[in-house]
Structures are given as C-alpha cells and as structure tokens.
Enzyme design. Sequence first.
Site, PDB file in Angstrom:
ATOM      1  N   GLY A   1       0.716  -1.189  -0.024  1.00 11.69           N
ATOM      2  CA  GLY A   1      -0.051   0.054   0.021  1.00 11.69           C
ATOM      3  C   GLY A   1       1.061   1.184  -0.049  1.00 11.69           C
ATOM      4  O   GLY A   1       1.962   1.215  -0.356  1.00 11.69           O
ATOM      5  N   ALA A   2       0.054   2.364   0.119  1.00 11.72           N
ATOM      6  CA  ALA A   2       0.779   3.724   0.334  1.00 11.72           C
ATOM      7  C   ALA A   2       1.525   3.992  -1.097  1.00 11.72           C
ATOM      8  O   ALA A   2       2.830   4.351  -1.452  1.00 11.72           O
ATOM      9  CB  ALA A   2       1.806   3.865   1.436  1.00 11.72           C
ATOM     10  N   LEU A   3       0.724   3.760  -2.309  1.00  8.39           N
ATOM     11  CA  LEU A   3       1.266   3.514  -3.399  1.00  8.39           C
ATOM     12  C   LEU A   3       1.925   4.962  -4.127  1.00  8.39           C
ATOM     13  O   LEU A   3       1.215   6.144  -3.697  1.00  8.39           O
ATOM     14  CB  LEU A   3       0.052   2.900  -4.557  1.00  8.39           C
ATOM     15  CG  LEU A   3      -0.552   1.791  -4.330  1.00  8.39           C
ATOM     16  CD1 LEU A   3      -1.390   1.211  -5.427  1.00  8.39           C
ATOM     17  CD2 LEU A   3       0.551   0.846  -3.858  1.00  8.39           C
TER      18      LEU A   3
ATOM     19  N   HIS B   1       5.150   2.481  -7.828  1.00 12.37           N
ATOM     20  CA  HIS B   1       4.090   1.072  -7.868  1.00 12.37           C
ATOM     21  C   HIS B   1       3.200   1.770  -9.227  1.00 12.37           C
ATOM     22  O   HIS B   1       3.171   0.374  -9.869  1.00 12.37           O
ATOM     23  CB  HIS B   1       3.118   1.477  -6.775  1.00 12.37           C
ATOM     24  CG  HIS B   1       3.723   1.291  -5.466  1.00 12.37           C
ATOM     25  ND1 HIS B   1       3.943   1.933  -4.389  1.00 12.37           N
ATOM     26  CD2 HIS B   1       4.179   0.086  -4.865  1.00 12.37           C
ATOM     27  CE1 HIS B   1       4.631   1.616  -3.489  1.00 12.37           C
ATOM     28  NE2 HIS B   1       4.727   0.192  -3.650  1.00 12.37           N
TER      29      HIS B   1
ATOM     30  N   ASP C   1      14.278  -2.901  -4.341  1.00 13.47           N
ATOM     31  CA  ASP C   1      14.622  -3.910  -3.126  1.00 13.47           C
ATOM     32  C   ASP C   1      14.993  -5.066  -4.059  1.00 13.47           C
ATOM     33  O   ASP C   1      14.699  -6.259  -4.236  1.00 13.47           O
ATOM     34  CB  ASP C   1      13.092  -4.320  -2.761  1.00 13.47           C
ATOM     35  CG  ASP C   1      12.527  -3.153  -1.901  1.00 13.47           C
ATOM     36  OD1 ASP C   1      13.027  -2.801  -1.058  1.00 13.47           O
ATOM     37  OD2 ASP C   1      11.470  -2.608  -2.616  1.00 13.47           O
TER      38      ASP C   1
ATOM     39  N   SER D   1       7.782   4.555  -0.025  1.00 11.64           N
ATOM     40  CA  SER D   1       6.472   4.906   0.968  1.00 11.64           C
ATOM     41  C   SER D   1       7.114   5.598   2.353  1.00 11.64           C
ATOM     42  O   SER D   1       6.339   6.566   2.682  1.00 11.64           O
ATOM     43  CB  SER D   1       5.727   3.814   1.176  1.00 11.64           C
ATOM     44  OG  SER D   1       5.197   3.085   0.081  1.00 11.64           O
ATOM     45  N   ARG D   2       8.177   5.487   2.436  1.00 14.39           N
ATOM     46  CA  ARG D   2       8.867   5.994   3.623  1.00 14.39           C
ATOM     47  C   ARG D   2       9.543   7.287   3.580  1.00 14.39           C
ATOM     48  O   ARG D   2       9.498   8.042   4.708  1.00 14.39           O
ATOM     49  CB  ARG D   2       9.914   4.788   4.402  1.00 14.39           C
ATOM     50  CG  ARG D   2       9.466   3.700   5.009  1.00 14.39           C
ATOM     51  CD  ARG D   2      10.506   2.845   5.427  1.00 14.39           C
ATOM     52  NE  ARG D   2      10.019   1.724   6.178  1.00 14.39           N
ATOM     53  CZ  ARG D   2       9.720   0.367   5.661  1.00 14.39           C
ATOM     54  NH1 ARG D   2      10.154   0.195   4.519  1.00 14.39           N
ATOM     55  NH2 ARG D   2       9.391  -0.358   6.475  1.00 14.39           N
TER      56      ARG D   2
END
Length: 333
Positions: free
Chosen positions: A28-30, A34, A151, A187-188
Amino acid sequence: MTTTLLSTAGELHARVRAGRRAVVMTMGALHEGHATLIRTARGIAGRDGEVVVTVFVNPLQFGQGEDLDRYPRTLDADLKLAEESGADVVFAPAVDEVYPGGEPQVRITAGPMGERLEGSARPGHFDGMLTVVAKLLHLTRPDVALYGQKDAQQLALIRRMVRDLNFGVEIVGVPTVREDDGLALSSRNRYLSPAERRTALALSSALFAGQDRHAAQEALRARAREVPATRARAEALSAIGESRAAADAHAVATAVPGGPAAVRAAARQVLDEAARLDPPLALDYLALVDPSDFTEIGRDFTGEAVLAVAARVGATRLIDNLPLTFGTFGAAS
C-alpha cells in the site's frame, strides 16, 4: 477502466480469466514507483489479460521496534492510483484471510542469502517476506509477478524461491523509479522532514558517484586497450581527463576492469560527508555484491553486480542500489 476492490481469494478466483494474469504485490501507500510497476504489468498482460494489485501490510516482515503500526494505510488513494495506472483488481485481504490460523507455523526460510545485508540488519525479515510472497502467489494464481529493483535483495530472493521451489510463475524486475532530485521513490519518504530529505539524497548521490567512477575506469581500460603502447596512448588517456593514468599507461592497461575497490571508495566518500551533516546520515551498510548470492565481489570479478546502500536519517531507514557491469569496458547498466 473501473478497478474492482476485492478482499477474499474466493472472490478473485471466481473471476473469469481470458488472458494472462499479472500481479503487482505492494504494502500500500502507492506512489509513482508502484504506478510504473502497474503500467508495466498492463503492457505484459495486454488488453485481454488481467492486472491484479495486492495491498497487504505483512506483519511478518516487521521486526521488534520497526514501524508496523506507523506504516501508512491509504487504501482509497491506492485504489485511485491503481485504477489510473491500468489495474483491473485491487486485492486487499485482511490478516485473517492471508493467515487464517494466526501466524503460520510453517514458513519459507531465506537461507544464507537472506542473512546478508538487509537480513543482517533486519533478522527474520526475508523469511517473513518470502512466506507472504509464497502465500500471495498461491492466493492470486498469476502467470507473471512484477517487483521493483529498488529492493534488489528481495527480488533476488523471490527469483531464487520461485526457481528452487518450482513455482510456475514468471518473475519480472522493473527498474527503480526516482524523484527529480535522484531520491528513490519509497513509501517511507513521506516520513522525512525537509532537512532529513536533503541528507537522504546522499544515498543516491553515493551510488551515482560509484557509478561515475566505474564508468570512468571502464572507459580508461577500453581506451588503453585500443591505443598502441606509445606516447600516443598517454596522450589519449590524458585527453579523456585521466592525467594520472597517462603517467603510467601500462598500469592502466593491465589494471582489473572497473576497480571494485575504487567504486566502493567513491561511494563511501559521499556517505562519510553526509555523516557530518545536520541531521546526520547513519550508515547501515555499503556493499558491492554479486546479485546471485549477495556476497561481496572481489577485484577479479566480471559480470553483473549491485552497488547497495542502507542508512537511517532521523527515525527513517532507507535503501537504494544501482546495477553495474564489470569487465565489459562500458558504463553501468
């Protein structure tokens, strides 16, 4: 296109499938990173295929003291971005749907590769990641699954799991998406204050410094091989901005291509400077590794490599990486 929101595997399995199903797994938190994955998935699935975006904050991936409760949940915004990017379905299961018996007693173990770098900094993280990826692959039943190259260790482990355990799915890695200032989308990033963000730019700056040093050395090596061992070679080397090498053309000609130690040193210099900023950057690791097992490469290494970094700025931990190719006398891939 109208994107359908589903919360159970039964609902997803009941959908009629005409073409290939492409899955993008997220917590989430696209963001635009994304969106790039979703658009790539749309291209792979084609008009007749189906793109499914999973939104699931996996508790098994968060260690003690990490930000599970703090992690942003923005399902309405996620649904909108997924729809705009071409997704057919957002699959947002509850924890009970993914882990109906509570925390699973049987889990995927990442093995030695999962204990290095991110695995060393976050014990158990990759076991939890692989377990949920395996679960979501079974729940969504895709033909192809896409993951971001930001990642890099996660992507390598997923590929290894799929190969080692004979999952019938194609894994596609999608290049890292960056903001205009070079910061890798995450997202961070929203946790960073303006001052912390300025410091955080050192991660990508360090990687680009290593990349630039690598490209210069590869160009030197190629030029040294092309020019005869005469004064003309020294002049040619000097012409591309490496007067030091011109003084000893023979040493350049016989040097190991790319110089992994020099690449590390160039990146480390940027990170050391960032450690003196306010707020400072606290380095977790800087590594130049073989993507097949995430061990450090040696001076004789040739082939694909990953220059990876992880650091904290304030309370936020960030990771980034760049792929490099050694021994081909070209720039970074």
